[in-house]
Design a protein around this motif. Structure first.
Motif, PDB file in Angstrom:
ATOM      1  N   MET A  64      -0.390 -40.328 -40.787  1.00  0.00           N
ATOM      2  CA  MET A  64       0.738 -40.314 -41.582  1.00  0.00           C
ATOM      3  C   MET A  64       1.625 -41.231 -40.957  1.00  0.00           C
ATOM      4  O   MET A  64       2.240 -40.889 -39.859  1.00  0.00           O
ATOM      5  CB  MET A  64       1.392 -38.956 -42.092  1.00  0.00           C
ATOM      6  N   TYR A  65       2.156 -42.305 -41.339  1.00  0.00           N
ATOM      7  CA  TYR A  65       2.954 -43.528 -40.686  1.00  0.00           C
ATOM      8  C   TYR A  65       4.411 -43.226 -41.351  1.00  0.00           C
ATOM      9  O   TYR A  65       4.587 -43.179 -42.401  1.00  0.00           O
ATOM     10  CB  TYR A  65       2.405 -44.680 -41.170  1.00  0.00           C
ATOM     11  N   ILE A  66       5.228 -42.962 -40.369  1.00  0.00           N
ATOM     12  CA  ILE A  66       6.785 -43.064 -40.579  1.00  0.00           C
ATOM     13  C   ILE A  66       7.318 -44.411 -39.956  1.00  0.00           C
ATOM     14  O   ILE A  66       7.273 -44.465 -38.617  1.00  0.00           O
ATOM     15  CB  ILE A  66       7.378 -41.944 -40.195  1.00  0.00           C
ATOM     16  N   TYR A  67       7.972 -45.469 -40.927  1.00  0.00           N
ATOM     17  CA  TYR A  67       8.326 -46.642 -40.205  1.00  0.00           C
ATOM     18  C   TYR A  67       9.953 -46.402 -40.002  1.00  0.00           C
ATOM     19  O   TYR A  67      10.670 -45.718 -40.778  1.00  0.00           O
ATOM     20  CB  TYR A  67       8.049 -47.900 -40.974  1.00  0.00           C
ATOM     21  N   ALA A  68      10.594 -46.973 -38.916  1.00  0.00           N
ATOM     22  CA  ALA A  68      11.817 -47.130 -38.750  1.00  0.00           C
ATOM     23  C   ALA A  68      12.372 -48.318 -38.016  1.00  0.00           C
ATOM     24  O   ALA A  68      11.591 -48.723 -37.116  1.00  0.00           O
ATOM     25  CB  ALA A  68      12.363 -45.939 -37.960  1.00  0.00           C
ATOM     26  N   GLY A  69      13.407 -48.979 -38.734  1.00  0.00           N
ATOM     27  CA  GLY A  69      13.776 -50.032 -38.099  1.00  0.00           C
ATOM     28  C   GLY A  69      15.078 -50.646 -39.159  1.00  0.00           C
ATOM     29  O   GLY A  69      15.251 -50.153 -40.195  1.00  0.00           O
ATOM     30  N   GLY A  79      21.661 -53.106 -46.328  1.00  0.00           N
ATOM     31  CA  GLY A  79      22.645 -52.778 -45.200  1.00  0.00           C
ATOM     32  C   GLY A  79      21.781 -53.381 -44.003  1.00  0.00           C
ATOM     33  O   GLY A  79      20.604 -53.764 -43.796  1.00  0.00           O
ATOM     34  N   THR A  80      22.401 -53.139 -42.808  1.00  0.00           N
ATOM     35  CA  THR A  80      21.812 -53.626 -41.399  1.00  0.00           C
ATOM     36  C   THR A  80      21.577 -52.477 -40.440  1.00  0.00           C
ATOM     37  O   THR A  80      21.163 -52.629 -39.548  1.00  0.00           O
ATOM     38  CB  THR A  80      22.914 -54.642 -40.927  1.00  0.00           C
ATOM     39  N   ASP A 122      10.993 -49.678 -34.478  1.00  0.00           N
ATOM     40  CA  ASP A 122      11.426 -50.841 -34.007  1.00  0.00           C
ATOM     41  C   ASP A 122      12.027 -50.498 -32.705  1.00  0.00           C
ATOM     42  O   ASP A 122      12.812 -49.455 -32.334  1.00  0.00           O
ATOM     43  CB  ASP A 122      12.674 -51.524 -34.956  1.00  0.00           C
ATOM     44  N   LYS A 123      11.814 -51.205 -31.682  1.00  0.00           N
ATOM     45  CA  LYS A 123      12.361 -51.176 -30.279  1.00  0.00           C
ATOM     46  C   LYS A 123      13.910 -50.854 -30.138  1.00  0.00           C
ATOM     47  O   LYS A 123      14.441 -50.476 -29.173  1.00  0.00           O
ATOM     48  CB  LYS A 123      11.864 -51.963 -29.352  1.00  0.00           C
ATOM     49  N   ASP A 124      14.569 -51.717 -31.264  1.00  0.00           N
ATOM     50  CA  ASP A 124      15.897 -51.712 -31.155  1.00  0.00           C
ATOM     51  C   ASP A 124      16.483 -50.625 -32.014  1.00  0.00           C
ATOM     52  O   ASP A 124      17.903 -50.463 -32.405  1.00  0.00           O
ATOM     53  CB  ASP A 124      16.668 -53.003 -31.539  1.00  0.00           C
ATOM     54  N   ALA A 125      15.921 -49.657 -32.766  1.00  0.00           N
ATOM     55  CA  ALA A 125      16.207 -48.638 -33.272  1.00  0.00           C
ATOM     56  C   ALA A 125      17.230 -47.528 -32.809  1.00  0.00           C
ATOM     57  O   ALA A 125      17.004 -47.403 -31.535  1.00  0.00           O
ATOM     58  CB  ALA A 125      15.121 -47.835 -34.178  1.00  0.00           C
ATOM     59  N   ASN A 126      17.968 -46.782 -33.529  1.00  0.00           N
ATOM     60  CA  ASN A 126      18.844 -46.003 -33.091  1.00  0.00           C
ATOM     61  C   ASN A 126      18.196 -44.720 -32.736  1.00  0.00           C
ATOM     62  O   ASN A 126      17.597 -44.063 -33.441  1.00  0.00           O
ATOM     63  CB  ASN A 126      19.984 -45.551 -34.020  1.00  0.00           C
ATOM     64  N   GLY A 131      15.569 -38.933 -33.469  1.00  0.00           N
ATOM     65  CA  GLY A 131      15.826 -37.349 -33.177  1.00  0.00           C
ATOM     66  C   GLY A 131      16.098 -36.419 -34.382  1.00  0.00           C
ATOM     67  O   GLY A 131      15.288 -35.585 -34.570  1.00  0.00           O
ATOM     68  N   ASP A 132      16.538 -37.223 -35.551  1.00  0.00           N
ATOM     69  CA  ASP A 132      16.713 -36.478 -36.649  1.00  0.00           C
ATOM     70  C   ASP A 132      15.175 -36.356 -37.334  1.00  0.00           C
ATOM     71  O   ASP A 132      14.947 -35.513 -38.094  1.00  0.00           O
ATOM     72  CB  ASP A 132      17.747 -37.232 -37.753  1.00  0.00           C
ATOM     73  N   ILE A 133      14.469 -37.278 -37.248  1.00  0.00           N
ATOM     74  CA  ILE A 133      13.090 -37.574 -37.821  1.00  0.00           C
ATOM     75  C   ILE A 133      12.363 -36.536 -37.275  1.00  0.00           C
ATOM     76  O   ILE A 133      11.529 -35.754 -37.731  1.00  0.00           O
ATOM     77  CB  ILE A 133      12.363 -39.000 -37.621  1.00  0.00           C
ATOM     78  N   LYS A 134      12.507 -36.335 -35.891  1.00  0.00           N
ATOM     79  CA  LYS A 134      11.498 -35.321 -35.098  1.00  0.00           C
ATOM     80  C   LYS A 134      11.910 -34.056 -35.399  1.00  0.00           C
ATOM     81  O   LYS A 134      11.320 -32.980 -35.387  1.00  0.00           O
ATOM     82  CB  LYS A 134      11.646 -35.415 -33.536  1.00  0.00           C
ATOM     83  N   GLN A 135      13.514 -33.515 -35.881  1.00  0.00           N
ATOM     84  CA  GLN A 135      13.761 -32.465 -36.191  1.00  0.00           C
ATOM     85  C   GLN A 135      13.016 -32.101 -37.534  1.00  0.00           C
ATOM     86  O   GLN A 135      12.724 -30.793 -37.838  1.00  0.00           O
ATOM     87  CB  GLN A 135      15.271 -32.441 -36.288  1.00  0.00           C
ATOM     88  N   GLU A 136      12.893 -33.114 -38.665  1.00  0.00           N
ATOM     89  CA  GLU A 136      12.699 -32.621 -39.937  1.00  0.00           C
ATOM     90  C   GLU A 136      11.154 -32.532 -39.727  1.00  0.00           C
ATOM     91  O   GLU A 136      10.462 -31.528 -40.344  1.00  0.00           O
ATOM     92  CB  GLU A 136      12.852 -33.984 -40.566  1.00  0.00           C
TER      93      GLU A 136
END
Length: 158
Positions: A64-69, A79-80, A122-126, A131-136
């Motif tokens: 299951m893929y979760i993308y972030a960036g 937004g940015t 993304d390597k520049d992601a917050n 951490g919030d994704i991992k908590q969920e």
């Protein structure tokens, strides 16, 4: 001596369509084999970080893929800031539990323990968002997590 007569009617003979189903079937088979189905349309910038110890996943149908960036140039109206993308839509951290439940429901029951959640970040992601994704994921007991990276020297992450 034999005399040859010219045909009076200049009609064209009927075209045989006996081989037409064979041709259509061959074209259909060719396009089924040659076409690549795209899974998701990325709406985010996904410049993956480099890692030097990389392993390939065995069964990609159990991932299951979760993308972030950050949203890509076409989606700047969102937004940015770093955003989460689940399948083809932007999502919030609270939507992850429903996403995992839907993915589990789409698989056979004996395969559910082997499901892996792959984070394509993304390597520049917050890192706070990660951490919030991992908590969920912990809340819904999705504990098998894979970080997707590119193979290369770690020094390329700067």
């Amino acid at each position: 001596m034999a005399k040859f007569k010219k045909k009076q009617g200049g009609e064209m003979p009927a075209i045989s369509t006996a081989s037409l189903p064979d041709i259509v079937f061959m074209l259909l088979f060719f396009f089924m084999v040659a076409t690549v189905m795209r899974q998701n349309t990325l709406k985010i910038e996904n410049n993956l970080p480099f890692a030097d110890q990389v392993e390939k996943l065995d069964k990609k149908d159990l991932v299951m893929y979760i993308y972030a960036g950050k949203p890509s140039a076409n989606y700047r109206n969102y937004g940015t800031e770093t955003r989460i993308q689940l399948n083809d839509d932007f999502a919030d951290v609270n939507d992850i539990a429903a996403f995992i439940a839907a993915e589990r429901a789409s698989k056979r029951e004996e395969l559910i323990p082997f499901l892996t959640t792959a984070l394509k970040v993304d390597k520049d992601a917050n890192m706070g968002l990660i951490g919030d994704i991992k908590q969920e994921l912990r809340k819904v007991n999705a504990l098998k997590i894979n970080y997707t990276t590119k193979k290369g020297a770690v020094s390329g992450n700067r």
